[in-house]
Motif scaffolding. Structure first.
Motif, PDB file in Angstrom:
ATOM      1  N   ASP A   9       0.863  -1.178   0.000  1.00  6.24           N
ATOM      2  CA  ASP A   9       0.000   0.000   0.000  1.00  6.24           C
ATOM      3  C   ASP A   9       0.901   1.229   0.000  1.00  6.24           C
ATOM      4  O   ASP A   9       1.661   1.454   0.940  1.00  6.24           O
ATOM      5  N   THR A  10       0.816   2.047  -1.060  1.00  5.28           N
ATOM      6  CA  THR A  10       1.836   3.071  -1.272  1.00  5.28           C
ATOM      7  C   THR A  10       1.285   4.398  -1.756  1.00  5.28           C
ATOM      8  O   THR A  10       0.243   4.446  -2.429  1.00  5.28           O
ATOM      9  N   LEU A 128      -2.263   5.740   6.102  1.00  3.53           N
ATOM     10  CA  LEU A 128      -2.982   4.493   6.394  1.00  3.53           C
ATOM     11  C   LEU A 128      -4.468   4.562   6.054  1.00  3.53           C
ATOM     12  O   LEU A 128      -5.269   3.771   6.555  1.00  3.53           O
ATOM     13  N   THR A 129      -4.849   5.460   5.162  1.00  2.21           N
ATOM     14  CA  THR A 129      -6.261   5.690   4.860  1.00  2.21           C
ATOM     15  C   THR A 129      -6.963   4.464   4.301  1.00  2.21           C
ATOM     16  O   THR A 129      -8.083   4.141   4.713  1.00  2.21           O
ATOM     17  N   THR A 148       1.544  -6.537   9.759  1.00  2.00           N
ATOM     18  CA  THR A 148       1.433  -5.258   9.080  1.00  2.00           C
ATOM     19  C   THR A 148       2.737  -4.496   9.253  1.00  2.00           C
ATOM     20  O   THR A 148       3.135  -4.166  10.379  1.00  2.00           O
ATOM     21  N   TYR A 149       3.430  -4.253   8.140  1.00  2.00           N
ATOM     22  CA  TYR A 149       4.700  -3.520   8.146  1.00  2.00           C
ATOM     23  C   TYR A 149       4.401  -2.081   7.738  1.00  2.00           C
ATOM     24  O   TYR A 149       3.813  -1.834   6.678  1.00  2.00           O
ATOM     25  N   ILE A 150       4.795  -1.139   8.587  1.00  2.00           N
ATOM     26  CA  ILE A 150       4.384   0.250   8.420  1.00  2.00           C
ATOM     27  C   ILE A 150       5.589   1.178   8.499  1.00  2.00           C
ATOM     28  O   ILE A 150       6.389   1.082   9.428  1.00  2.00           O
ATOM     29  N   PHE A 167       5.475  12.642   8.229  1.00  2.00           N
ATOM     30  CA  PHE A 167       4.517  12.936   7.168  1.00  2.00           C
ATOM     31  C   PHE A 167       3.396  11.907   7.038  1.00  2.00           C
ATOM     32  O   PHE A 167       2.210  12.263   7.026  1.00  2.00           O
ATOM     33  N   ASN A 168       3.714  10.625   6.893  1.00  2.00           N
ATOM     34  CA  ASN A 168       2.685   9.612   6.624  1.00  2.00           C
ATOM     35  C   ASN A 168       1.598   9.603   7.693  1.00  2.00           C
ATOM     36  O   ASN A 168       0.403   9.567   7.383  1.00  2.00           O
ATOM     37  N   PHE A 169       2.000   9.601   8.957  1.00  2.00           N
ATOM     38  CA  PHE A 169       1.024   9.521  10.041  1.00  2.00           C
ATOM     39  C   PHE A 169       0.264  10.830  10.195  1.00  2.00           C
ATOM     40  O   PHE A 169      -0.922  10.834  10.516  1.00  2.00           O
ATOM     41  N   ASN A 170       0.931  11.954   9.958  1.00  2.00           N
ATOM     42  CA  ASN A 170       0.274  13.246  10.112  1.00  2.00           C
ATOM     43  C   ASN A 170      -0.683  13.557   8.958  1.00  2.00           C
ATOM     44  O   ASN A 170      -1.625  14.328   9.119  1.00  2.00           O
TER      45      ASN A 170
END
Length: 309
Positions: A9-10, A128-129, A148-150, A167-170
């Motif tokens: 998932d990218t 993670l949407t 789950t690799y995050i 960035f990704n989490f925010n």
């Protein structure tokens, strides 16, 4: 090759390319799902078709969320380029394997479908949407995914867009909290892994060699503008796949209790409870392994091998 089933998932920016090339070489990737983040989901999807073209792989692509669950888009075009992968003229001319885009279902729907069969693993290297939407459709999803690799968040509060914020989490705080606060068996690569594991000069020289071809040339072109300006290349999302290919590449990791937040200044942040420091630590509540330090010589050898084979 790892025969377990993986969905990647990218949000397909320049740092995602490392992870995608590694995964396509070493993992049994059943599909790639796309999500808005570094750039729009349309651009992300186009970028994935180009990665598959240069990799000569036939992997289905499922388009996902166009925006975060509860906030406006704040993308990263200033870093990744308007197209998300460096705005290089030669890459811009590529058609990409657009025939691999599957329009029969969304990314979240495909994740749900695959999760009905035991043994699905997720590699999430963007916001993670999609996973959060899938959880809304099936509240038991977290119990159906094996690992789950995050890539996301910070380990010591050293954010890349603001204090304590990665960035990704925010990008989608609500999605981050929905996943982090409900999933078990998470393997998290924090932003500090990218910062605290400098890339050996030999990898930079190999990537930006003027005679590079194929995947190596593609990665160099995508990163060329930033490398010229910043004078360094770093591994970021690639660690999420390297940790799967060979867990022993990680030389320092921690089993922790993670929690994410959605309110006020803490929105988009993640914190950890450490056994060493917290009297209330309960081993039964450990929900993640956090990877920090890596054997960089071996990591870079494996990445280079994946780019040249």
């Amino acid at each position: 090759m790892d025969t377990r089933r993986y969905i990647i998932d990218t949000d397909a920016g320049i740092d995602d390319l490392q992870a995608l090339f590694l995964a396509l070489r070493h993992l049994n990737v059943v599909a790639i799902t796309t999500v808005a983040g570094n750039v729009s989901v349309e651009k992300v999807t186009k970028n994935v078709t180009k990665v598959l073209e240069v990799s000569q792989k036939q992997i289905p692509i499922y388009c996902g969320a166009e925006m975060p669950l509860c906030k406006d888009i704040e993308n990263a075009e200033s870093y990744h380029g308007e197209d998300g992968i460096g705005d290089h003229e030669e890459i811009g001319k590529m058609e990409g394997c657009t025939e691999l885009i599957n329009t029969t279902m969304s990314a979240a729907e495909f994740i749900l479908q695959e999760a009905q069969t035991e043994g699905l693993n997720m590699v999430c290297i963007g916001p993670l949407t999609n996973l959060a939407i899938a959880m809304t459709l099936d509240s038991s999803l977290s119990e159906k995914i094996e690992n789950t690799y995050i890539m996301g968040g910070t380990l010591f509060g050293k954010g890349n867009i603001a204090p304590n914020k990665e960035f990704n989490f925010n990008f989608d705080p609500e999605a981050t909290a929905k996943v982090i606060n409900n999933f078990k068996n998470m393997h998290i690569i924090p932003w500090e892994a990218a910062v605290d594991n400098p890339v050996p000069k030999k990898l930079e020289e190999a990537i930006f060699d003027k005679d590079a071809e194929g995947k190596l040339k593609f990665l160099a072109q995508a990163n060329q503008k930033n490398f010229n300006e910043l004078k360094f290349f770093e591994i970021c999302d690639g660690f999420a796949v390297l940790a799967i290919i060979n867990p022993d590449l990680c030389t320092e990791s921690y089993n922790l209790i993670a929690e994410a937040y959605t309110q006020g200044e803490a929105a988009g942040q993640i914190s950890y409870m450490w056994e060493k420091y917290c009297f209330a630590f309960d081993k039964k509540k450990v929900n993640c392994k956090v990877y920090h330090k890596f054997n960089m010589d071996e990591c870079c050898d494996l990445l280079l091998q994946s780019l040249t084979e």
